[in-house]
Design a protein around this motif. Structure first.
Motif, PDB file in Angstrom:
ATOM      1  N   ILE A   4       0.822  -1.217   0.000  1.00  0.00           N
ATOM      2  CA  ILE A   4       0.000   0.000   0.000  1.00  0.00           C
ATOM      3  C   ILE A   4       0.854   1.263   0.000  1.00  0.00           C
ATOM      4  CG2 ILE A   4      -1.838   1.241   1.208  1.00  0.00           C
ATOM      5  CD1 ILE A   4      -2.673  -1.495   0.135  1.00  0.00           C
ATOM      6  N   LEU A   5       1.943   1.239   0.740  1.00  0.00           N
ATOM      7  CA  LEU A   5       2.725   2.466   0.984  1.00  0.00           C
ATOM      8  C   LEU A   5       4.098   2.457   0.336  1.00  0.00           C
ATOM      9  CD1 LEU A   5       1.932   2.758   4.812  1.00  0.00           C
ATOM     10  CD2 LEU A   5       0.726   3.892   2.933  1.00  0.00           C
ATOM     11  N   GLU A  49       5.341   3.145  -2.592  1.00  0.00           N
ATOM     12  CA  GLU A  49       5.730   4.337  -3.362  1.00  0.00           C
ATOM     13  C   GLU A  49       6.039   5.518  -2.438  1.00  0.00           C
ATOM     14  OE1 GLU A  49       6.319   4.555  -6.515  1.00  0.00           O
ATOM     15  OE2 GLU A  49       5.680   2.531  -7.043  1.00  0.00           O
ATOM     16  N   LEU A  50       5.252   5.642  -1.378  1.00  0.00           N
ATOM     17  CA  LEU A  50       5.500   6.744  -0.432  1.00  0.00           C
ATOM     18  C   LEU A  50       6.801   6.525   0.340  1.00  0.00           C
ATOM     19  CD1 LEU A  50       1.940   7.312   1.108  1.00  0.00           C
ATOM     20  CD2 LEU A  50       2.951   8.334  -0.945  1.00  0.00           C
ATOM     21  N   ILE A  56       0.377  12.269  -2.144  1.00  0.00           N
ATOM     22  CA  ILE A  56       0.093  10.926  -1.620  1.00  0.00           C
ATOM     23  C   ILE A  56      -0.909  10.207  -2.521  1.00  0.00           C
ATOM     24  CG2 ILE A  56      -1.054   9.697   0.291  1.00  0.00           C
ATOM     25  CD1 ILE A  56       0.212  11.818   2.167  1.00  0.00           C
ATOM     26  N   GLU A  57      -1.952  10.904  -2.904  1.00  0.00           N
ATOM     27  CA  GLU A  57      -2.969  10.295  -3.760  1.00  0.00           C
ATOM     28  C   GLU A  57      -2.409   9.953  -5.137  1.00  0.00           C
ATOM     29  OE1 GLU A  57      -6.159  13.122  -3.698  1.00  0.00           O
ATOM     30  OE2 GLU A  57      -6.959  12.386  -1.783  1.00  0.00           O
ATOM     31  N   THR A  68       0.044   6.804  -4.762  1.00  0.00           N
ATOM     32  CA  THR A  68      -0.576   5.537  -4.355  1.00  0.00           C
ATOM     33  C   THR A  68      -1.750   5.141  -5.233  1.00  0.00           C
ATOM     34  OG1 THR A  68      -2.076   6.661  -2.812  1.00  0.00           O
ATOM     35  CG2 THR A  68       0.072   5.933  -1.949  1.00  0.00           C
ATOM     36  N   ARG A  98      -4.659   6.120  -4.650  1.00  0.00           N
ATOM     37  CA  ARG A  98      -5.795   6.050  -3.736  1.00  0.00           C
ATOM     38  C   ARG A  98      -6.172   7.452  -3.264  1.00  0.00           C
ATOM     39  NH1 ARG A  98      -6.307   0.685  -1.783  1.00  0.00           N
ATOM     40  NH2 ARG A  98      -4.574  -0.649  -2.436  1.00  0.00           N
ATOM     41  N   ASP A 136     -10.245   3.192   0.781  1.00  0.00           N
ATOM     42  CA  ASP A 136      -8.832   3.582   0.701  1.00  0.00           C
ATOM     43  C   ASP A 136      -8.299   4.025   2.069  1.00  0.00           C
ATOM     44  OD1 ASP A 136      -8.760   3.013  -1.986  1.00  0.00           O
ATOM     45  OD2 ASP A 136      -9.143   5.079  -2.622  1.00  0.00           O
ATOM     46  N   PHE A 139      -5.103   2.461   3.962  1.00  0.00           N
ATOM     47  CA  PHE A 139      -4.006   3.297   4.475  1.00  0.00           C
ATOM     48  C   PHE A 139      -3.768   3.020   5.960  1.00  0.00           C
ATOM     49  CE2 PHE A 139      -4.714   6.722   1.041  1.00  0.00           C
ATOM     50  CZ  PHE A 139      -3.595   6.341   0.341  1.00  0.00           C
TER      51      PHE A 139
END
Length: 494
Positions: A415-416, A418-419, A465-466, A469, A471, A478, A482
Protein backbone atom coordinates in the motif's frame (compact mmCIF):
# COMPACT_ATOMS: atom_id res chain seq x y z
CA UNK A 1 -2.53 -5.22 83.74
CA UNK A 2 -4.02 -2.34 85.75
CA UNK A 3 -6.62 -3.35 88.38
CA UNK A 4 -8.29 0.10 88.41
CA UNK A 5 -12.00 0.05 87.48
CA UNK A 6 -14.63 2.65 86.61
CA UNK A 7 -16.23 1.95 89.99
CA UNK A 8 -12.93 2.77 91.71
CA UNK A 9 -12.86 6.20 90.04
CA UNK A 10 -16.43 6.91 91.18
CA UNK A 11 -15.54 5.82 94.71
CA UNK A 12 -12.61 8.30 94.90
CA UNK A 13 -14.30 11.32 96.48
CA UNK A 14 -11.64 13.88 95.48
CA UNK A 15 -12.41 13.18 91.80
CA UNK A 16 -16.13 14.02 92.34
CA UNK A 17 -17.45 11.61 89.69
CA UNK A 18 -21.12 10.56 89.60
CA UNK A 19 -22.69 7.60 87.84
CA UNK A 20 -25.40 8.53 85.30
CA UNK A 21 -26.08 5.13 83.71
CA UNK A 22 -24.60 1.71 82.94
CA UNK A 23 -23.84 0.68 86.51
CA UNK A 24 -23.37 -2.94 85.41
CA UNK A 25 -20.14 -1.82 83.79
CA UNK A 26 -18.56 -0.31 86.89
CA UNK A 27 -16.26 -3.35 87.03
CA UNK A 28 -14.76 -2.41 83.64
CA UNK A 29 -10.98 -2.13 83.84
CA UNK A 30 -9.47 1.29 83.00
CA UNK A 31 -5.96 1.16 81.56
CA UNK A 32 -5.91 4.72 80.22
CA UNK A 33 -7.96 7.93 80.19
CA UNK A 34 -8.05 9.88 76.94
CA UNK A 35 -9.54 13.31 76.15
CA UNK A 36 -11.27 13.52 72.75
CA UNK A 37 -13.65 16.15 71.36
CA UNK A 38 -13.64 14.92 67.74
CA UNK A 39 -16.68 13.49 65.96
CA UNK A 40 -16.86 9.68 65.99
CA UNK A 41 -14.61 9.45 69.09
CA UNK A 42 -14.73 5.63 69.04
CA UNK A 43 -12.10 5.80 66.27
CA UNK A 44 -9.63 7.37 68.70
CA UNK A 45 -10.32 5.35 71.85
CA UNK A 46 -8.72 1.99 72.57
CA UNK A 47 -9.91 -1.08 74.41
CA UNK A 48 -10.31 -0.50 78.19
CA UNK A 49 -9.69 3.23 77.72
CA UNK A 50 -11.95 5.82 79.38
CA UNK A 51 -13.23 8.62 77.11
CA UNK A 52 -13.01 12.06 78.76
CA UNK A 53 -15.06 14.81 77.08
CA UNK A 54 -16.59 18.16 77.90
CA UNK A 55 -19.44 17.01 75.66
CA UNK A 56 -18.36 18.62 72.39
CA UNK A 57 -18.12 15.21 70.71
CA UNK A 58 -21.62 14.19 71.82
CA UNK A 59 -24.31 14.59 69.11
CA UNK A 60 -27.55 16.34 69.96
CA UNK A 61 -30.09 13.87 68.49
CA UNK A 62 -31.35 11.07 70.73
CA UNK A 63 -30.74 8.40 68.10
CA UNK A 64 -27.16 9.62 67.51
CA UNK A 65 -26.45 9.65 71.26
CA UNK A 66 -27.64 6.05 71.51
CA UNK A 67 -25.41 5.07 68.56
CA UNK A 68 -22.45 6.83 70.24
CA UNK A 69 -22.83 4.58 73.29
CA UNK A 70 -23.21 1.48 71.12
CA UNK A 71 -20.10 2.28 69.07
CA UNK A 72 -17.98 2.93 72.17
CA UNK A 73 -19.20 -0.28 73.77
CA UNK A 74 -18.53 -2.28 70.60
CA UNK A 75 -15.05 -0.75 70.56
CA UNK A 76 -14.39 -2.14 74.05
CA UNK A 77 -14.03 1.22 75.75
CA UNK A 78 -14.16 1.28 79.55
CA UNK A 79 -16.76 4.06 79.67
CA UNK A 80 -17.41 7.75 79.02
CA UNK A 81 -16.83 10.59 81.50
CA UNK A 82 -18.66 13.85 80.67
CA UNK A 83 -17.79 17.20 82.21
CA UNK A 84 -20.73 19.06 83.78
CA UNK A 85 -19.57 22.49 82.59
CA UNK A 86 -22.51 22.85 80.15
CA UNK A 87 -20.54 22.12 76.95
CA UNK A 88 -22.58 18.98 76.25
CA UNK A 89 -26.03 19.02 74.61
CA UNK A 90 -28.99 17.72 76.67
CA UNK A 91 -28.48 14.00 77.36
CA UNK A 92 -31.47 11.92 76.30
CA UNK A 93 -33.02 9.01 78.16
CA UNK A 94 -32.43 6.87 75.03
CA UNK A 95 -28.71 7.31 75.64
CA UNK A 96 -29.01 6.23 79.28
CA UNK A 97 -31.25 3.28 78.37
CA UNK A 98 -28.71 2.04 75.83
CA UNK A 99 -25.93 2.37 78.41
CA UNK A 100 -27.95 0.36 80.92
CA UNK A 101 -28.74 -2.29 78.30
CA UNK A 102 -25.06 -2.70 77.34
CA UNK A 103 -23.61 -2.23 80.82
CA UNK A 104 -21.58 0.74 79.55
CA UNK A 105 -20.76 3.31 82.26
CA UNK A 106 -21.66 6.96 81.77
CA UNK A 107 -20.28 9.16 84.52
CA UNK A 108 -20.41 12.87 85.17
CA UNK A 109 -17.32 14.81 86.23
CA UNK A 110 -17.64 17.97 88.34
CA UNK A 111 -16.29 21.03 86.51
CA UNK A 112 -13.93 21.64 89.42
CA UNK A 113 -12.14 18.34 88.67
CA UNK A 114 -9.52 18.73 85.92
CA UNK A 115 -9.35 15.87 83.47
CA UNK A 116 -5.63 15.71 84.18
CA UNK A 117 -6.42 14.52 87.72
CA UNK A 118 -8.31 11.53 86.34
CA UNK A 119 -5.54 10.91 83.82
CA UNK A 120 -2.83 10.95 86.49
CA UNK A 121 -4.85 8.60 88.70
CA UNK A 122 -5.16 6.08 85.88
CA UNK A 123 -1.48 6.51 84.93
CA UNK A 124 -0.26 5.80 88.45
CA UNK A 125 -2.42 2.68 88.64
CA UNK A 126 -1.10 1.52 85.28
CA UNK A 127 2.57 2.26 86.08
CA UNK A 128 3.53 -1.33 86.74
CA UNK A 129 1.85 -2.34 83.50
CA UNK A 130 3.95 0.25 81.62
CA UNK A 131 7.11 -1.50 82.80
CA UNK A 132 5.90 -4.81 81.38
CA UNK A 133 5.00 -3.06 78.10
CA UNK A 134 8.51 -1.68 77.74
CA UNK A 135 9.96 -5.10 78.43
CA UNK A 136 7.71 -6.59 75.77
CA UNK A 137 8.77 -3.95 73.25
CA UNK A 138 12.43 -4.58 74.00
CA UNK A 139 11.87 -8.26 73.30
CA UNK A 140 9.98 -7.38 70.12
CA UNK A 141 12.81 -5.23 68.73
CA UNK A 142 15.53 -7.64 69.79
CA UNK A 143 13.95 -10.80 68.39
CA UNK A 144 13.05 -8.94 65.19
CA UNK A 145 16.66 -7.79 64.81
CA UNK A 146 18.00 -11.30 65.40
CA UNK A 147 15.60 -13.15 63.09
CA UNK A 148 17.66 -14.36 60.07
CA UNK A 149 16.39 -13.11 56.71
CA UNK A 150 14.56 -15.79 54.74
CA UNK A 151 13.67 -17.98 57.73
CA UNK A 152 10.67 -15.91 58.75
CA UNK A 153 9.31 -12.68 57.29
CA UNK A 154 8.90 -9.64 59.51
CA UNK A 155 5.12 -9.85 59.32
CA UNK A 156 5.12 -13.56 60.19
CA UNK A 157 7.27 -12.78 63.20
CA UNK A 158 5.15 -9.83 64.38
CA UNK A 159 1.94 -11.80 63.83
CA UNK A 160 3.24 -14.60 66.03
CA UNK A 161 4.52 -12.21 68.69
CA UNK A 162 1.35 -10.10 68.88
CA UNK A 163 -1.12 -12.94 68.40
CA UNK A 164 -2.92 -11.44 65.37
CA UNK A 165 -2.54 -12.00 61.63
CA UNK A 166 -0.91 -8.89 60.13
CA UNK A 167 -0.69 -7.82 56.48
CA UNK A 168 0.40 -4.70 54.59
CA UNK A 169 -1.91 -3.48 51.82
CA UNK A 170 -1.22 -0.73 49.27
CA UNK A 171 -4.68 0.75 48.79
CA UNK A 172 -3.90 2.47 45.45
CA UNK A 173 -2.92 -0.63 43.45
CA UNK A 174 -4.42 -2.42 45.51
CA UNK A 175 -1.99 -5.16 46.48
CA UNK A 176 -0.39 -6.93 49.45
CA UNK A 177 3.10 -5.45 49.80
CA UNK A 178 5.20 -7.66 52.11
CA UNK A 179 5.79 -11.41 52.03
CA UNK A 180 3.54 -13.56 54.23
CA UNK A 181 3.17 -17.30 54.55
CA UNK A 182 -0.58 -16.76 54.23
CA UNK A 183 -1.85 -13.95 52.02
CA UNK A 184 -5.12 -12.06 52.04
CA UNK A 185 -7.78 -13.02 49.52
CA UNK A 186 -8.19 -10.68 46.57
CA UNK A 187 -11.75 -9.83 47.61
CA UNK A 188 -10.54 -8.78 51.08
CA UNK A 189 -7.83 -6.55 49.58
CA UNK A 190 -10.37 -4.88 47.32
CA UNK A 191 -12.74 -4.32 50.26
CA UNK A 192 -9.95 -2.74 52.30
CA UNK A 193 -9.19 -0.33 49.45
CA UNK A 194 -12.90 0.50 49.12
CA UNK A 195 -13.15 1.16 52.87
CA UNK A 196 -10.46 3.84 52.58
CA UNK A 197 -12.09 5.45 49.53
CA UNK A 198 -10.96 9.06 49.19
CA UNK A 199 -10.32 9.51 52.91
CA UNK A 200 -6.58 8.74 52.98
CA UNK A 201 -5.63 12.16 54.40
CA UNK A 202 -8.31 11.94 57.12
CA UNK A 203 -8.29 8.29 58.14
CA UNK A 204 -9.22 7.45 61.75
CA UNK A 205 -6.63 5.84 64.00
CA UNK A 206 -8.39 2.50 63.43
CA UNK A 207 -10.27 1.79 60.21
CA UNK A 208 -12.86 -0.99 60.54
CA UNK A 209 -13.28 -3.00 57.32
CA UNK A 210 -16.78 -4.44 57.05
CA UNK A 211 -18.17 -6.87 54.48
CA UNK A 212 -21.79 -8.04 54.47
CA UNK A 213 -22.29 -6.33 57.81
CA UNK A 214 -19.41 -8.20 59.49
CA UNK A 215 -16.04 -6.88 60.61
CA UNK A 216 -13.35 -8.71 58.60
CA UNK A 217 -10.26 -6.63 59.42
CA UNK A 218 -8.95 -3.44 61.04
CA UNK A 219 -6.56 -1.08 59.25
CA UNK A 220 -3.90 1.25 60.63
CA UNK A 221 -2.25 3.85 58.37
CA UNK A 222 1.52 3.59 57.85
CA UNK A 223 3.87 6.54 57.37
CA UNK A 224 5.31 5.39 54.04
CA UNK A 225 5.69 6.80 50.53
CA UNK A 226 3.27 4.17 49.25
CA UNK A 227 -0.25 4.57 50.64
CA UNK A 228 -0.19 1.49 52.85
CA UNK A 229 -2.26 0.14 55.72
CA UNK A 230 -1.13 -2.29 58.36
CA UNK A 231 -4.10 -4.67 58.37
CA UNK A 232 -5.03 -6.90 61.28
CA UNK A 233 -7.10 -9.75 59.91
CA UNK A 234 -10.01 -11.14 61.91
CA UNK A 235 -13.67 -10.67 62.80
CA UNK A 236 -13.10 -9.12 66.23
CA UNK A 237 -11.62 -5.91 67.62
CA UNK A 238 -7.84 -5.92 67.65
CA UNK A 239 -6.74 -6.37 71.25
CA UNK A 240 -3.28 -4.78 70.92
CA UNK A 241 -2.16 -2.10 73.33
CA UNK A 242 -1.91 1.25 71.52
CA UNK A 243 1.65 1.77 72.81
CA UNK A 244 2.79 -1.60 71.41
CA UNK A 245 0.83 -1.11 68.20
CA UNK A 246 2.53 2.22 67.52
CA UNK A 247 5.96 0.59 67.67
CA UNK A 248 4.80 -2.32 65.50
CA UNK A 249 3.61 0.21 62.91
CA UNK A 250 7.03 1.88 62.98
CA UNK A 251 8.83 -1.43 62.46
CA UNK A 252 6.59 -2.35 59.53
CA UNK A 253 6.84 1.13 57.95
CA UNK A 254 10.64 0.93 57.98
CA UNK A 255 10.47 -2.51 56.33
CA UNK A 256 8.06 -1.27 53.63
CA UNK A 257 10.40 1.63 52.83
CA UNK A 258 13.41 -0.69 52.68
CA UNK A 259 11.69 -3.16 50.37
CA UNK A 260 10.42 -0.33 48.15
CA UNK A 261 13.90 1.17 47.72
CA UNK A 262 15.44 -2.22 46.95
CA UNK A 263 12.81 -2.87 44.29
CA UNK A 264 13.27 0.57 42.73
CA UNK A 265 17.01 -0.01 42.35
CA UNK A 266 16.34 -3.45 40.87
CA UNK A 267 13.83 -1.94 38.43
CA UNK A 268 16.46 0.48 37.14
CA UNK A 269 18.99 -2.30 36.60
CA UNK A 270 16.41 -4.56 34.93
CA UNK A 271 15.33 -1.76 32.57
CA UNK A 272 18.94 -1.31 31.43
CA UNK A 273 19.31 -5.07 30.85
CA UNK A 274 16.16 -5.22 28.71
CA UNK A 275 17.23 -2.15 26.73
CA UNK A 276 20.66 -3.66 26.03
CA UNK A 277 19.19 -7.03 25.01
CA UNK A 278 16.81 -5.36 22.57
CA UNK A 279 19.36 -3.05 20.95
CA UNK A 280 22.00 -5.81 20.81
CA UNK A 281 24.66 -4.09 22.93
CA UNK A 282 24.72 -6.93 25.49
CA UNK A 283 26.51 -10.12 24.39
CA UNK A 284 24.50 -13.35 24.59
CA UNK A 285 26.68 -14.83 27.34
CA UNK A 286 26.41 -11.67 29.44
CA UNK A 287 22.66 -11.50 28.79
CA UNK A 288 22.21 -15.10 29.95
CA UNK A 289 24.16 -14.34 33.14
CA UNK A 290 21.92 -11.34 33.85
CA UNK A 291 18.81 -13.45 33.27
CA UNK A 292 20.13 -16.06 35.71
CA UNK A 293 20.64 -13.33 38.31
CA UNK A 294 17.02 -12.20 37.93
CA UNK A 295 15.61 -15.75 38.03
CA UNK A 296 14.57 -15.84 34.36
CA UNK A 297 17.16 -18.16 32.79
CA UNK A 298 16.35 -21.44 31.00
CA UNK A 299 12.62 -20.73 30.62
CA UNK A 300 10.13 -19.75 27.95
CA UNK A 301 9.36 -16.04 28.09
CA UNK A 302 6.44 -13.84 27.17
CA UNK A 303 6.54 -10.08 26.66
CA UNK A 304 3.60 -7.89 27.68
CA UNK A 305 3.09 -4.39 26.24
CA UNK A 306 0.99 -1.59 27.77
CA UNK A 307 0.73 2.19 28.06
CA UNK A 308 4.12 3.57 29.15
CA UNK A 309 2.60 5.78 31.87
CA UNK A 310 1.45 2.63 33.71
CA UNK A 311 4.95 1.19 34.14
CA UNK A 312 5.22 2.18 37.81
CA UNK A 313 1.89 0.56 38.69
CA UNK A 314 2.78 -2.60 36.74
CA UNK A 315 6.10 -2.85 38.58
CA UNK A 316 4.37 -2.48 41.95
CA UNK A 317 1.77 -5.15 41.20
CA UNK A 318 4.26 -7.67 39.82
CA UNK A 319 6.88 -6.86 42.47
CA UNK A 320 4.38 -7.37 45.29
CA UNK A 321 3.87 -10.89 43.99
CA UNK A 322 7.64 -11.57 43.91
CA UNK A 323 7.54 -12.49 40.21
CA UNK A 324 10.94 -12.31 38.41
CA UNK A 325 10.76 -9.82 35.54
CA UNK A 326 12.46 -7.32 33.28
CA UNK A 327 10.58 -4.09 32.58
CA UNK A 328 11.23 -0.84 30.76
CA UNK A 329 9.74 1.90 28.63
CA UNK A 330 10.99 1.55 25.05
CA UNK A 331 9.64 4.01 22.52
CA UNK A 332 6.03 4.87 23.34
CA UNK A 333 5.11 1.68 25.23
CA UNK A 334 5.97 -0.07 28.45
CA UNK A 335 7.18 -3.68 28.29
CA UNK A 336 7.31 -6.51 30.81
CA UNK A 337 9.26 -9.74 30.22
CA UNK A 338 8.21 -12.65 32.45
CA UNK A 339 8.55 -16.44 32.53
CA UNK A 340 5.70 -18.23 30.80
CA UNK A 341 5.03 -20.13 34.03
CA UNK A 342 4.00 -16.85 35.73
CA UNK A 343 1.85 -15.68 32.83
CA UNK A 344 -1.54 -16.49 34.36
CA UNK A 345 -0.89 -14.92 37.79
CA UNK A 346 0.59 -11.77 36.24
CA UNK A 347 -2.14 -11.19 33.65
CA UNK A 348 -4.87 -11.90 36.22
CA UNK A 349 -3.30 -9.30 38.54
CA UNK A 350 -2.88 -6.66 35.82
CA UNK A 351 -6.13 -6.86 33.91
CA UNK A 352 -8.15 -4.90 36.49
CA UNK A 353 -5.62 -2.06 36.47
CA UNK A 354 -4.23 -1.90 32.90
CA UNK A 355 -6.84 -0.98 30.26
CA UNK A 356 -5.04 -2.60 27.30
CA UNK A 357 -2.40 -5.35 27.23
CA UNK A 358 -0.67 -6.92 24.22
CA UNK A 359 1.14 -10.26 24.56
CA UNK A 360 3.89 -11.68 22.35
CA UNK A 361 4.44 -15.24 21.22
CA UNK A 362 6.61 -17.35 23.56
CA UNK A 363 10.34 -17.73 23.07
CA UNK A 364 13.35 -19.19 24.85
CA UNK A 365 15.92 -17.51 22.60
CA UNK A 366 17.50 -14.26 23.78
CA UNK A 367 18.03 -13.20 20.16
CA UNK A 368 14.24 -13.22 19.61
CA UNK A 369 13.32 -10.98 22.56
CA UNK A 370 13.44 -7.94 20.27
CA UNK A 371 10.94 -9.63 17.95
CA UNK A 372 8.74 -10.38 20.99
CA UNK A 373 8.62 -6.68 21.85
CA UNK A 374 7.39 -5.87 18.34
CA UNK A 375 4.83 -8.67 18.54
CA UNK A 376 3.58 -7.43 21.93
CA UNK A 377 3.29 -3.91 20.56
CA UNK A 378 1.34 -5.18 17.58
CA UNK A 379 -1.01 -7.12 19.85
CA UNK A 380 -1.43 -4.00 22.02
CA UNK A 381 -2.60 -2.02 18.98
CA UNK A 382 -5.08 -4.81 18.21
CA UNK A 383 -6.35 -4.81 21.83
CA UNK A 384 -6.94 -1.06 21.64
CA UNK A 385 -8.55 -1.25 18.20
CA UNK A 386 -11.10 -3.95 18.97
CA UNK A 387 -11.81 -2.71 22.50
CA UNK A 388 -11.10 -6.09 24.09
CA UNK A 389 -8.34 -4.72 26.33
CA UNK A 390 -6.31 -7.92 25.92
CA UNK A 391 -4.80 -9.51 22.83
CA UNK A 392 -2.14 -12.14 22.15
CA UNK A 393 0.06 -11.96 19.09
CA UNK A 394 -0.94 -15.42 17.89
CA UNK A 395 -4.58 -14.35 17.62
CA UNK A 396 -4.40 -10.57 17.24
CA UNK A 397 -6.63 -9.33 14.42
CA UNK A 398 -6.35 -12.58 12.40
CA UNK A 399 -8.75 -11.47 9.64
CA UNK A 400 -7.55 -7.99 8.74
CA UNK A 401 -3.89 -7.69 9.75
CA UNK A 402 -0.81 -9.74 8.84
CA UNK A 403 0.24 -12.31 11.43
CA UNK A 404 4.01 -12.30 11.04
CA UNK A 405 6.65 -9.59 10.75
CA UNK A 406 7.36 -10.73 7.18
CA UNK A 407 3.69 -10.37 6.27
CA UNK A 408 3.64 -6.95 7.93
CA UNK A 409 6.51 -5.79 5.71
CA UNK A 410 4.74 -7.10 2.61
CA UNK A 411 1.42 -5.46 3.58
CA UNK A 412 3.07 -2.10 4.25
CA UNK A 413 4.96 -2.20 0.95
CA UNK A 414 1.86 -3.17 -1.01
CA UNK A 415 0.00 0.00 0.00
CA UNK A 416 2.73 2.47 0.98
CA UNK A 417 5.72 1.32 -1.04
CA UNK A 418 5.73 4.34 -3.36
CA UNK A 419 5.50 6.74 -0.43
CA UNK A 420 8.27 4.94 1.48
CA UNK A 421 10.61 5.13 -1.53
CA UNK A 422 9.71 8.77 -2.26
CA UNK A 423 10.41 9.83 1.34
CA UNK A 424 13.73 7.96 1.26
CA UNK A 425 14.88 9.51 -2.03
CA UNK A 426 13.65 13.05 -1.39
CA UNK A 427 13.92 13.41 2.40
CA UNK A 428 10.21 14.23 2.42
CA UNK A 429 7.54 13.45 5.04
CA UNK A 430 4.60 11.91 3.19
CA UNK A 431 4.27 8.89 5.53
CA UNK A 432 4.37 11.15 8.60
CA UNK A 433 1.80 13.47 7.01
CA UNK A 434 -0.60 10.63 6.16
CA UNK A 435 -0.37 9.14 9.66
CA UNK A 436 -0.99 12.49 11.36
CA UNK A 437 -3.88 13.29 9.01
CA UNK A 438 -5.68 9.99 9.70
CA UNK A 439 -4.84 9.93 13.43
CA UNK A 440 -6.39 13.39 13.81
CA UNK A 441 -9.59 12.31 12.03
CA UNK A 442 -8.65 14.16 8.80
CA UNK A 443 -8.72 17.54 10.51
CA UNK A 444 -6.80 20.02 8.34
CA UNK A 445 -6.23 22.54 11.13
CA UNK A 446 -5.09 19.96 13.72
CA UNK A 447 -2.80 18.22 11.22
CA UNK A 448 -1.23 21.52 10.12
CA UNK A 449 -0.65 22.48 13.76
CA UNK A 450 0.93 19.14 14.68
CA UNK A 451 3.24 19.12 11.66
CA UNK A 452 3.94 22.88 11.91
CA UNK A 453 3.14 23.42 8.23
CA UNK A 454 0.78 25.70 6.27
CA UNK A 455 -2.57 24.36 5.06
CA UNK A 456 -1.41 24.83 1.47
CA UNK A 457 1.62 22.63 2.19
CA UNK A 458 -0.69 20.00 3.65
CA UNK A 459 -2.89 20.16 0.55
CA UNK A 460 0.15 19.66 -1.68
CA UNK A 461 1.33 16.65 0.33
CA UNK A 462 -2.10 14.98 0.31
CA UNK A 463 -2.34 15.39 -3.46
CA UNK A 464 1.14 13.88 -3.80
CA UNK A 465 0.09 10.93 -1.62
CA UNK A 466 -2.97 10.30 -3.76
CA UNK A 467 -0.96 10.58 -6.96
CA UNK A 468 1.77 8.15 -5.87
CA UNK A 469 -0.58 5.54 -4.35
CA UNK A 470 -3.47 5.82 -6.76
CA UNK A 471 -5.79 6.05 -3.74
CA UNK A 472 -7.86 8.88 -2.28
CA UNK A 473 -8.14 10.16 1.27
CA UNK A 474 -11.90 10.58 0.80
CA UNK A 475 -12.81 6.96 0.15
CA UNK A 476 -13.63 4.74 3.16
CA UNK A 477 -12.08 1.73 1.42
CA UNK A 478 -8.83 3.58 0.70
CA UNK A 479 -8.71 5.13 4.18
CA UNK A 480 -9.05 1.64 5.72
CA UNK A 481 -6.23 0.34 3.52
CA UNK A 482 -4.01 3.30 4.47
CA UNK A 483 -4.75 2.84 8.21
CA UNK A 484 -4.01 -0.89 8.27
CA UNK A 485 -0.88 -0.42 6.20
CA UNK A 486 0.40 2.28 8.58
CA UNK A 487 -0.17 -0.11 11.51
CA UNK A 488 1.73 -2.86 9.71
CA UNK A 489 4.54 -0.41 8.90
CA UNK A 490 4.92 0.63 12.56
CA UNK A 491 5.19 -2.98 13.65
CA UNK A 492 7.58 -4.03 10.88
CA UNK A 493 9.87 -1.12 11.77
CA UNK A 494 9.71 -1.90 15.51
Amino acid sequence: MSNLTVGDLIAMRPLVCTSLAGEAGHSNTVVWAHVCELPEPWNWIGIDELLLTTGMCIPSAAHDQRMLIKRLADRGSAGIAIGDDLQAPPLHQDMFAEADRLGFPIISVRHSTPFSAIGRTVAVAAHSDQVSRIARLSKLYETTRCTPWGEESLLDHLSRELGVELHVVDITVPSEVLERRSRLAGAAISRISEAVGGRWERLPARLPVVRDGKLIATGFALSTHRKCLLVAEGPGEVDIDAFVLLHAQSLVAVEVERVTRVRERSDEVEALILQQIVDGTLALDAAMLRLEQTGLAEQNWAVLSFDAKLLTSVRLIVGDRSVPKLSAVIGEEGYLLIADGNFEIVTASLRDHVPAIGVSARTSAIARIGDCLRQARWALHAARADGSGFSEYSSAAPFFLPRTLAEAHIAARAILGELIDYDRDNQSHLIETLEAYLTLDRSWSDTSSRLLIHRQTLAYRLKKIEFLTGRTTRSSVDITAFWNALGALRISRG
